[in-house]
Design an enzyme around this catalytic site. Structure first.
Site, PDB file in Angstrom:
ATOM      1  N   ALA A  18       0.828  -1.222   0.000  1.00  0.00           N
ATOM      2  CA  ALA A  18       0.000   0.000   0.000  1.00  0.00           C
ATOM      3  C   ALA A  18       0.855   1.260   0.000  1.00  0.00           C
ATOM      4  O   ALA A  18       0.358   2.345  -0.320  1.00  0.00           O
ATOM      5  CB  ALA A  18      -0.927  -0.002   1.214  1.00  0.00           C
ATOM      6  N   GLY A  22       7.029  -1.371  -1.202  1.00  0.00           N
ATOM      7  CA  GLY A  22       6.108  -2.388  -1.711  1.00  0.00           C
ATOM      8  C   GLY A  22       5.268  -1.878  -2.871  1.00  0.00           C
ATOM      9  O   GLY A  22       5.054  -2.587  -3.856  1.00  0.00           O
ATOM     10  N   ASP A  40      -1.954  -5.840   2.149  1.00  0.00           N
ATOM     11  CA  ASP A  40      -1.532  -4.881   3.189  1.00  0.00           C
ATOM     12  C   ASP A  40      -2.575  -4.816   4.280  1.00  0.00           C
ATOM     13  O   ASP A  40      -3.766  -5.053   4.024  1.00  0.00           O
ATOM     14  CB  ASP A  40      -1.306  -3.484   2.574  1.00  0.00           C
ATOM     15  N   ASN A  89       7.479  -8.039   1.733  1.00  0.00           N
ATOM     16  CA  ASN A  89       8.013  -6.687   1.930  1.00  0.00           C
ATOM     17  C   ASN A  89       7.463  -5.997   3.185  1.00  0.00           C
ATOM     18  O   ASN A  89       8.096  -5.104   3.729  1.00  0.00           O
ATOM     19  CB  ASN A  89       7.671  -5.858   0.677  1.00  0.00           C
ATOM     20  N   GLY A  91       6.639  -4.506   6.612  1.00  0.00           N
ATOM     21  CA  GLY A  91       7.522  -4.402   7.766  1.00  0.00           C
ATOM     22  C   GLY A  91       7.196  -3.204   8.629  1.00  0.00           C
ATOM     23  O   GLY A  91       6.575  -2.233   8.173  1.00  0.00           O
ATOM     24  N   SER A 142      16.990  -6.045   5.517  1.00  0.00           N
ATOM     25  CA  SER A 142      17.469  -4.686   5.754  1.00  0.00           C
ATOM     26  C   SER A 142      18.975  -4.727   5.978  1.00  0.00           C
ATOM     27  O   SER A 142      19.497  -5.724   6.508  1.00  0.00           O
ATOM     28  CB  SER A 142      16.804  -4.086   6.995  1.00  0.00           C
ATOM     29  N   TYR A 155      14.251  -4.566  15.771  1.00  0.00           N
ATOM     30  CA  TYR A 155      14.189  -4.534  14.302  1.00  0.00           C
ATOM     31  C   TYR A 155      15.433  -5.191  13.698  1.00  0.00           C
ATOM     32  O   TYR A 155      15.326  -6.031  12.794  1.00  0.00           O
ATOM     33  CB  TYR A 155      14.076  -3.073  13.847  1.00  0.00           C
ATOM     34  N   LYS A 159      15.314  -8.547  11.417  1.00  0.00           N
ATOM     35  CA  LYS A 159      15.799  -8.540  10.022  1.00  0.00           C
ATOM     36  C   LYS A 159      16.978  -9.493   9.825  1.00  0.00           C
ATOM     37  O   LYS A 159      17.111 -10.105   8.761  1.00  0.00           O
ATOM     38  CB  LYS A 159      16.183  -7.105   9.623  1.00  0.00           C
TER      39      LYS A 159
HETATM   40  N1  LIG Z   1      12.992   2.534   3.733  1.00  0.00           N
HETATM   41  C1  LIG Z   1      14.181   2.015   4.031  1.00  0.00           C
HETATM   42  O1  LIG Z   1      15.218   2.691   4.045  1.00  0.00           O
HETATM   43  C2  LIG Z   1      14.291   0.558   4.380  1.00  0.00           C
HETATM   44  C3  LIG Z   1      15.567   0.065   4.698  1.00  0.00           C
HETATM   45  C4  LIG Z   1      15.699  -1.270   5.002  1.00  0.00           C
HETATM   46  C5  LIG Z   1      14.614  -2.127   4.958  1.00  0.00           C
HETATM   47  N2  LIG Z   1      13.383  -1.621   4.650  1.00  0.00           N
HETATM   48  C6  LIG Z   1      12.269  -2.567   4.629  1.00  0.00           C
HETATM   49  O2  LIG Z   1      11.498  -2.384   3.461  1.00  0.00           O
HETATM   50  C7  LIG Z   1      10.155  -2.812   3.709  1.00  0.00           C
HETATM   51  C8  LIG Z   1       9.178  -1.730   3.248  1.00  0.00           C
HETATM   52  O3  LIG Z   1       9.357  -0.586   4.064  1.00  0.00           O
HETATM   53  P1  LIG Z   1       9.058   0.894   3.567  1.00  0.00           P
HETATM   54  O4  LIG Z   1      10.316   1.662   3.762  1.00  0.00           O
HETATM   55  O5  LIG Z   1       8.406   0.892   2.245  1.00  0.00           O
HETATM   56  O6  LIG Z   1       8.062   1.353   4.735  1.00  0.00           O
HETATM   57  P2  LIG Z   1       6.523   1.789   4.697  1.00  0.00           P
HETATM   58  O7  LIG Z   1       6.183   2.044   6.127  1.00  0.00           O
HETATM   59  O8  LIG Z   1       6.332   2.879   3.705  1.00  0.00           O
HETATM   60  O9  LIG Z   1       5.775   0.487   4.178  1.00  0.00           O
HETATM   61  C9  LIG Z   1       5.564  -0.659   4.987  1.00  0.00           C
HETATM   62  C10 LIG Z   1       4.243  -1.290   4.570  1.00  0.00           C
HETATM   63  O10 LIG Z   1       4.036  -2.471   5.347  1.00  0.00           O
HETATM   64  C11 LIG Z   1       2.660  -2.478   5.740  1.00  0.00           C
HETATM   65  N3  LIG Z   1       2.482  -3.295   6.930  1.00  0.00           N
HETATM   66  C12 LIG Z   1       2.884  -3.041   8.202  1.00  0.00           C
HETATM   67  N4  LIG Z   1       2.501  -4.023   9.016  1.00  0.00           N
HETATM   68  C13 LIG Z   1       1.835  -4.928   8.256  1.00  0.00           C
HETATM   69  C14 LIG Z   1       1.207  -6.166   8.534  1.00  0.00           C
HETATM   70  N5  LIG Z   1       1.175  -6.665   9.772  1.00  0.00           N
HETATM   71  N6  LIG Z   1       0.638  -6.843   7.512  1.00  0.00           N
HETATM   72  C15 LIG Z   1       0.651  -6.342   6.259  1.00  0.00           C
HETATM   73  N7  LIG Z   1       1.213  -5.163   5.937  1.00  0.00           N
HETATM   74  C16 LIG Z   1       1.816  -4.473   6.927  1.00  0.00           C
HETATM   75  C17 LIG Z   1       2.330  -1.021   6.005  1.00  0.00           C
HETATM   76  O11 LIG Z   1       0.935  -0.769   6.035  1.00  0.00           O
HETATM   77  C18 LIG Z   1       3.038  -0.370   4.824  1.00  0.00           C
HETATM   78  O12 LIG Z   1       2.217  -0.317   3.679  1.00  0.00           O
HETATM   79  C19 LIG Z   1      10.077  -3.112   5.210  1.00  0.00           C
HETATM   80  O13 LIG Z   1      10.192  -4.495   5.431  1.00  0.00           O
HETATM   81  C20 LIG Z   1      11.279  -2.388   5.766  1.00  0.00           C
HETATM   82  O14 LIG Z   1      11.745  -2.933   6.973  1.00  0.00           O
HETATM   83  C21 LIG Z   1      13.188  -0.300   4.357  1.00  0.00           C
END
Ligand SMILES: NC(=O)c1ccc[n+]([C@@H]2O[C@H](COP(=O)([O-])OP(=O)(O)OC[C@H]3O[C@@H](n4cnc5c(N)ncnc54)[C@H](O)[C@@H]3O)[C@@H](O)[C@H]2O)c1
Length: 250
Positions: A18, A22, A40, A89, A91, A142, A155, A159
Protein backbone atom coordinates in the site's frame (compact mmCIF):
# COMPACT_ATOMS: atom_id res chain seq x y z
CA UNK A 1 12.41 2.33 -16.93
CA UNK A 2 11.71 0.38 -20.10
CA UNK A 3 9.46 -2.63 -19.58
CA UNK A 4 10.83 -5.89 -20.98
CA UNK A 5 7.96 -8.20 -20.05
CA UNK A 6 10.19 -10.14 -17.64
CA UNK A 7 7.19 -11.25 -15.55
CA UNK A 8 4.77 -11.95 -18.39
CA UNK A 9 2.47 -14.83 -17.38
CA UNK A 10 3.47 -14.70 -13.71
CA UNK A 11 1.26 -14.09 -10.71
CA UNK A 12 2.82 -12.32 -7.73
CA UNK A 13 1.95 -11.30 -4.20
CA UNK A 14 3.62 -8.20 -2.78
CA UNK A 15 2.98 -7.67 0.93
CA UNK A 16 3.05 -4.18 2.39
CA UNK A 17 2.33 -2.83 -1.08
CA UNK A 18 0.00 0.00 0.00
CA UNK A 19 3.00 2.29 0.52
CA UNK A 20 6.68 2.92 -0.07
CA UNK A 21 8.92 0.16 -1.38
CA UNK A 22 6.11 -2.39 -1.71
CA UNK A 23 4.03 -0.04 -3.84
CA UNK A 24 7.05 0.54 -6.12
CA UNK A 25 7.63 -3.22 -6.42
CA UNK A 26 3.96 -3.92 -7.23
CA UNK A 27 3.97 -1.14 -9.82
CA UNK A 28 7.15 -2.46 -11.46
CA UNK A 29 5.88 -6.05 -11.46
CA UNK A 30 2.64 -5.01 -13.20
CA UNK A 31 4.62 -2.97 -15.74
CA UNK A 32 6.64 -6.14 -16.47
CA UNK A 33 3.51 -8.16 -17.23
CA UNK A 34 2.71 -9.76 -13.87
CA UNK A 35 -0.67 -10.02 -12.23
CA UNK A 36 -0.18 -8.74 -8.70
CA UNK A 37 -2.02 -9.01 -5.41
CA UNK A 38 -1.38 -5.91 -3.32
CA UNK A 39 -1.54 -7.26 0.25
CA UNK A 40 -1.53 -4.88 3.19
CA UNK A 41 -3.03 -4.21 6.59
CA UNK A 42 -3.56 -0.65 5.31
CA UNK A 43 -6.72 -0.57 3.20
CA UNK A 44 -5.17 2.29 1.24
CA UNK A 45 -3.84 -0.61 -0.83
CA UNK A 46 -7.26 -0.74 -2.44
CA UNK A 47 -6.52 2.55 -4.20
CA UNK A 48 -3.03 1.38 -5.20
CA UNK A 49 -4.49 -1.75 -6.83
CA UNK A 50 -7.24 0.25 -8.54
CA UNK A 51 -4.63 2.59 -10.03
CA UNK A 52 -2.66 -0.37 -11.37
CA UNK A 53 -5.72 -1.60 -13.28
CA UNK A 54 -7.16 -5.06 -13.98
CA UNK A 55 -3.85 -6.85 -13.47
CA UNK A 56 -3.84 -5.89 -9.78
CA UNK A 57 -6.13 -6.73 -6.88
CA UNK A 58 -6.10 -5.80 -3.22
CA UNK A 59 -6.40 -8.22 -0.31
CA UNK A 60 -6.49 -6.97 3.29
CA UNK A 61 -3.85 -8.94 5.16
CA UNK A 62 -2.08 -8.83 8.47
CA UNK A 63 0.96 -10.94 7.58
CA UNK A 64 1.65 -11.75 11.24
CA UNK A 65 -1.49 -13.93 11.33
CA UNK A 66 -0.81 -17.29 9.62
CA UNK A 67 -4.54 -17.75 8.87
CA UNK A 68 -4.56 -14.44 6.97
CA UNK A 69 -1.31 -15.38 5.18
CA UNK A 70 -2.98 -18.61 4.09
CA UNK A 71 -6.14 -16.78 2.99
CA UNK A 72 -3.96 -14.39 0.95
CA UNK A 73 -2.43 -17.28 -0.98
CA UNK A 74 -5.86 -18.88 -1.52
CA UNK A 75 -7.29 -15.56 -2.76
CA UNK A 76 -4.40 -15.09 -5.19
CA UNK A 77 -4.77 -18.55 -6.70
CA UNK A 78 -8.53 -18.16 -6.99
CA UNK A 79 -8.40 -14.62 -8.41
CA UNK A 80 -5.45 -14.91 -10.81
CA UNK A 81 -5.18 -18.69 -11.34
CA UNK A 82 -1.79 -19.36 -9.75
CA UNK A 83 1.13 -18.04 -7.73
CA UNK A 84 4.71 -17.81 -9.00
CA UNK A 85 6.29 -14.98 -6.99
CA UNK A 86 5.97 -13.97 -3.34
CA UNK A 87 7.61 -10.73 -2.27
CA UNK A 88 7.61 -10.43 1.53
CA UNK A 89 8.01 -6.69 1.93
CA UNK A 90 5.63 -5.72 4.78
CA UNK A 91 7.52 -4.40 7.77
CA UNK A 92 7.48 -2.18 10.82
CA UNK A 93 10.52 -0.60 12.44
CA UNK A 94 9.45 -0.11 16.06
CA UNK A 95 10.98 2.70 18.10
CA UNK A 96 14.41 4.26 17.60
CA UNK A 97 15.42 3.76 21.26
CA UNK A 98 18.93 2.74 22.36
CA UNK A 99 18.96 -0.71 23.96
CA UNK A 100 19.59 0.35 27.59
CA UNK A 101 16.62 2.74 27.40
CA UNK A 102 14.40 0.26 25.57
CA UNK A 103 11.46 -1.26 27.47
CA UNK A 104 11.28 -3.78 24.60
CA UNK A 105 7.56 -3.17 24.20
CA UNK A 106 7.95 -3.18 20.40
CA UNK A 107 9.70 -6.52 20.31
CA UNK A 108 6.72 -8.83 19.90
CA UNK A 109 5.04 -6.76 17.18
CA UNK A 110 8.25 -6.15 15.23
CA UNK A 111 9.21 -9.83 15.29
CA UNK A 112 5.62 -10.89 14.55
CA UNK A 113 5.41 -8.73 11.41
CA UNK A 114 9.00 -8.64 10.18
CA UNK A 115 10.06 -12.24 10.82
CA UNK A 116 7.08 -14.43 11.69
CA UNK A 117 5.03 -12.78 8.92
CA UNK A 118 7.74 -13.60 6.36
CA UNK A 119 7.79 -17.19 7.54
CA UNK A 120 4.00 -17.58 7.57
CA UNK A 121 3.53 -16.15 4.06
CA UNK A 122 6.50 -18.14 2.72
CA UNK A 123 5.15 -21.40 4.10
CA UNK A 124 1.70 -20.95 2.56
CA UNK A 125 3.14 -19.83 -0.79
CA UNK A 126 5.81 -22.54 -0.92
CA UNK A 127 3.27 -25.28 -0.21
CA UNK A 128 1.46 -24.21 -3.38
CA UNK A 129 4.65 -23.71 -5.43
CA UNK A 130 5.93 -27.21 -4.58
CA UNK A 131 3.04 -28.76 -6.51
CA UNK A 132 2.99 -26.20 -9.34
CA UNK A 133 6.47 -26.08 -10.87
CA UNK A 134 8.30 -23.94 -8.31
CA UNK A 135 8.53 -20.19 -7.88
CA UNK A 136 10.48 -17.30 -6.46
CA UNK A 137 10.38 -15.84 -2.96
CA UNK A 138 11.95 -12.41 -2.49
CA UNK A 139 12.24 -11.12 1.06
CA UNK A 140 12.91 -7.50 1.92
CA UNK A 141 15.33 -7.70 4.84
CA UNK A 142 17.47 -4.69 5.75
CA UNK A 143 21.05 -3.51 5.99
CA UNK A 144 20.18 -3.30 9.69
CA UNK A 145 19.92 -7.08 9.70
CA UNK A 146 23.40 -7.54 8.26
CA UNK A 147 25.62 -4.76 9.67
CA UNK A 148 25.63 -4.15 13.45
CA UNK A 149 24.53 -0.74 14.66
CA UNK A 150 22.99 1.13 17.56
CA UNK A 151 19.32 1.47 18.47
CA UNK A 152 16.28 -0.41 17.12
CA UNK A 153 17.63 -3.77 18.30
CA UNK A 154 14.30 -5.63 17.96
CA UNK A 155 14.19 -4.53 14.30
CA UNK A 156 17.84 -5.41 13.68
CA UNK A 157 17.39 -8.83 15.29
CA UNK A 158 14.19 -9.54 13.32
CA UNK A 159 15.80 -8.54 10.02
CA UNK A 160 18.89 -10.66 10.78
CA UNK A 161 16.39 -13.48 11.25
CA UNK A 162 14.94 -12.77 7.81
CA UNK A 163 18.41 -13.07 6.27
CA UNK A 164 19.11 -16.43 7.89
CA UNK A 165 15.56 -17.67 7.28
CA UNK A 166 15.93 -16.84 3.56
CA UNK A 167 19.22 -18.70 3.24
CA UNK A 168 17.87 -21.75 5.06
CA UNK A 169 14.63 -21.65 3.05
CA UNK A 170 16.70 -21.68 -0.14
CA UNK A 171 18.34 -24.90 1.03
CA UNK A 172 15.02 -26.44 2.14
CA UNK A 173 12.98 -25.81 -0.99
CA UNK A 174 15.53 -25.70 -3.81
CA UNK A 175 14.77 -29.29 -4.79
CA UNK A 176 11.21 -28.18 -5.64
CA UNK A 177 12.37 -25.44 -8.03
CA UNK A 178 11.68 -22.69 -5.50
CA UNK A 179 14.30 -19.94 -5.21
CA UNK A 180 14.54 -17.78 -2.07
CA UNK A 181 16.56 -14.58 -1.99
CA UNK A 182 16.55 -11.38 0.00
CA UNK A 183 17.37 -7.74 -0.44
CA UNK A 184 19.10 -5.65 2.22
CA UNK A 185 18.16 -2.02 1.55
CA UNK A 186 19.30 1.03 3.48
CA UNK A 187 18.40 4.68 3.37
CA UNK A 188 15.45 4.52 1.01
CA UNK A 189 13.13 7.49 1.33
CA UNK A 190 9.79 6.20 2.73
CA UNK A 191 7.54 6.60 5.78
CA UNK A 192 9.44 3.97 7.75
CA UNK A 193 12.56 6.14 8.05
CA UNK A 194 10.88 9.55 7.99
CA UNK A 195 12.41 10.32 11.42
CA UNK A 196 16.02 10.02 10.18
CA UNK A 197 18.10 13.00 9.14
CA UNK A 198 18.55 12.09 5.47
CA UNK A 199 21.48 14.46 4.85
CA UNK A 200 23.55 12.96 7.67
CA UNK A 201 22.68 9.40 6.68
CA UNK A 202 23.51 10.01 3.04
CA UNK A 203 26.93 11.45 3.98
CA UNK A 204 27.83 8.02 5.37
CA UNK A 205 27.50 6.41 1.92
CA UNK A 206 30.00 6.18 -0.94
CA UNK A 207 27.15 7.07 -3.33
CA UNK A 208 26.03 10.48 -2.08
CA UNK A 209 22.34 10.30 -2.85
CA UNK A 210 19.22 9.03 -1.12
CA UNK A 211 18.00 5.64 -2.32
CA UNK A 212 14.67 5.55 -4.17
CA UNK A 213 11.92 2.98 -3.83
CA UNK A 214 12.42 2.09 -7.48
CA UNK A 215 16.04 1.07 -6.74
CA UNK A 216 14.63 -1.72 -4.58
CA UNK A 217 11.94 -2.52 -7.16
CA UNK A 218 14.66 -3.12 -9.76
CA UNK A 219 16.46 -5.56 -7.48
CA UNK A 220 13.19 -7.34 -6.62
CA UNK A 221 12.34 -7.62 -10.32
CA UNK A 222 15.67 -9.29 -11.06
CA UNK A 223 15.32 -11.80 -8.22
CA UNK A 224 11.67 -12.54 -9.09
CA UNK A 225 12.33 -13.09 -12.79
CA UNK A 226 13.83 -15.97 -14.70
CA UNK A 227 16.94 -13.83 -15.22
CA UNK A 228 17.87 -15.03 -11.72
CA UNK A 229 16.99 -18.66 -12.54
CA UNK A 230 20.25 -19.98 -11.01
CA UNK A 231 20.36 -17.56 -8.07
CA UNK A 232 19.16 -18.63 -4.62
CA UNK A 233 20.12 -17.81 -1.04
CA UNK A 234 21.50 -14.42 -2.08
CA UNK A 235 21.50 -11.36 0.19
CA UNK A 236 21.52 -8.50 -2.31
CA UNK A 237 22.64 -5.24 -0.70
CA UNK A 238 21.06 -2.10 -2.19
CA UNK A 239 22.36 0.68 0.04
CA UNK A 240 24.45 3.16 -1.93
CA UNK A 241 27.51 1.38 -0.53
CA UNK A 242 26.69 2.29 3.10
CA UNK A 243 27.69 -1.16 4.38
CA UNK A 244 31.20 -0.67 2.89
CA UNK A 245 31.97 2.12 5.35
CA UNK A 246 32.13 5.90 5.35
CA UNK A 247 34.16 7.29 2.45
CA UNK A 248 37.43 8.90 3.70
CA UNK A 249 36.81 12.10 1.68
CA UNK A 250 33.93 13.12 3.99
N1 LIG B 1 12.99 2.53 3.73
C1 LIG B 1 14.18 2.02 4.03
O1 LIG B 1 15.22 2.69 4.04
C2 LIG B 1 14.29 0.56 4.38
C3 LIG B 1 15.57 0.07 4.70
C4 LIG B 1 15.70 -1.27 5.00
C5 LIG B 1 14.61 -2.13 4.96
N2 LIG B 1 13.38 -1.62 4.65
C6 LIG B 1 12.27 -2.57 4.63
O2 LIG B 1 11.50 -2.38 3.46
C7 LIG B 1 10.16 -2.81 3.71
C8 LIG B 1 9.18 -1.73 3.25
O3 LIG B 1 9.36 -0.59 4.06
P1 LIG B 1 9.06 0.89 3.57
O4 LIG B 1 10.32 1.66 3.76
O5 LIG B 1 8.41 0.89 2.24
O6 LIG B 1 8.06 1.35 4.73
P2 LIG B 1 6.52 1.79 4.70
O7 LIG B 1 6.18 2.04 6.13
O8 LIG B 1 6.33 2.88 3.70
O9 LIG B 1 5.78 0.49 4.18
C9 LIG B 1 5.56 -0.66 4.99
C10 LIG B 1 4.24 -1.29 4.57
O10 LIG B 1 4.04 -2.47 5.35
C11 LIG B 1 2.66 -2.48 5.74
N3 LIG B 1 2.48 -3.30 6.93
C12 LIG B 1 2.88 -3.04 8.20
N4 LIG B 1 2.50 -4.02 9.02
C13 LIG B 1 1.83 -4.93 8.26
C14 LIG B 1 1.21 -6.17 8.53
N5 LIG B 1 1.18 -6.66 9.77
N6 LIG B 1 0.64 -6.84 7.51
C15 LIG B 1 0.65 -6.34 6.26
N7 LIG B 1 1.21 -5.16 5.94
C16 LIG B 1 1.82 -4.47 6.93
C17 LIG B 1 2.33 -1.02 6.00
O11 LIG B 1 0.93 -0.77 6.03
C18 LIG B 1 3.04 -0.37 4.82
O12 LIG B 1 2.22 -0.32 3.68
C19 LIG B 1 10.08 -3.11 5.21
O13 LIG B 1 10.19 -4.50 5.43
C20 LIG B 1 11.28 -2.39 5.77
O14 LIG B 1 11.75 -2.93 6.97
C21 LIG B 1 13.19 -0.30 4.36
Amino acid sequence: MTATGDLEGKVAIVTGAANGIGRAIATRFVAEGAKVVVADIDTGGQGVAAKLGGRAAFFTTDVSDPAQAHALVDFTIEHFGGLHVLCNNAGVSGGLRRFLDDDLRDFERVVAVDLYGVMACSRSAARHMVDHGGGAIVNIASGAGVTPGIGMLPYRAAKAGVVQFTRCLAVEVGEHGIRANCIAPANISTDINAAFDKTTVTRLQPLPHQGRTRDIAEAALYLASDRAAHVTGLVLTVDGGMSLGTPPRR
